[in-house]
Design a protein around this motif. Sequence first.
Motif, PDB file in Angstrom:
ATOM      1  N   GLY A  33       0.811  -1.211   0.000  1.00  0.00           N
ATOM      2  CA  GLY A  33       0.000   0.000   0.000  1.00  0.00           C
ATOM      3  C   GLY A  33       0.842   1.257   0.000  1.00  0.00           C
ATOM      4  O   GLY A  33       0.536   2.244  -0.671  1.00  0.00           O
ATOM      5  N   LEU A  34       1.944   1.261   0.749  1.00  0.00           N
ATOM      6  CA  LEU A  34       2.813   2.434   0.795  1.00  0.00           C
ATOM      7  C   LEU A  34       3.647   2.587  -0.476  1.00  0.00           C
ATOM      8  O   LEU A  34       4.131   3.680  -0.768  1.00  0.00           O
ATOM      9  CB  LEU A  34       3.730   2.364   2.016  1.00  0.00           C
ATOM     10  CG  LEU A  34       3.033   2.580   3.364  1.00  0.00           C
ATOM     11  CD1 LEU A  34       4.018   2.392   4.498  1.00  0.00           C
ATOM     12  CD2 LEU A  34       2.396   3.949   3.422  1.00  0.00           C
ATOM     13  N   SER A  35       3.824   1.521  -1.219  1.00  0.00           N
ATOM     14  CA  SER A  35       4.609   1.634  -2.458  1.00  0.00           C
ATOM     15  C   SER A  35       3.904   2.490  -3.492  1.00  0.00           C
ATOM     16  O   SER A  35       4.524   3.017  -4.410  1.00  0.00           O
ATOM     17  CB  SER A  35       4.911   0.250  -3.033  1.00  0.00           C
ATOM     18  OG  SER A  35       3.714  -0.346  -3.493  1.00  0.00           O
ATOM     19  N   GLY A  36       2.596   2.659  -3.366  1.00  0.00           N
ATOM     20  CA  GLY A  36       1.864   3.545  -4.257  1.00  0.00           C
ATOM     21  C   GLY A  36       2.184   5.007  -4.032  1.00  0.00           C
ATOM     22  O   GLY A  36       1.889   5.850  -4.876  1.00  0.00           O
ATOM     23  N   CYS A  37       2.803   5.335  -2.913  1.00  0.00           N
ATOM     24  CA  CYS A  37       3.165   6.710  -2.611  1.00  0.00           C
ATOM     25  C   CYS A  37       4.542   7.088  -3.151  1.00  0.00           C
ATOM     26  O   CYS A  37       4.945   8.249  -3.069  1.00  0.00           O
ATOM     27  CB  CYS A  37       3.147   6.942  -1.102  1.00  0.00           C
ATOM     28  SG  CYS A  37       1.526   6.664  -0.365  1.00  0.00           S
TER      29      CYS A  37
END
Length: 94
Positions: A33-37
């Motif tokens: 989920g954080l890799s989308g940032c």
Amino acid sequence: MLTLSGAKSAAASTARGRHFRFIWPLLAATALGLSGCMPATTQVPGADPADPAAKVARASYRSTIAPYTSLRPATPAPWRERNESVAPQPKQDR
């Protein structure tokens, strides 16, 4: 949904004493989920997208319908001659 599932599995694993095994899916989902940032581009040395003098590939035009030929009906050809030209030749009697 995924967080709720992770929380339920963590609570169940703590009750059974297997907390370490159920924390990895939760951590993997959080990392995904954080890799989308993260920024999608990488910096190439000397290439600044705001530089108007930067060299870029030339834009070219290629028609998508260039090999098209019209297949509209034409006037009918004499069919009997065309049919006889492709028909097998009759056998000669001996």
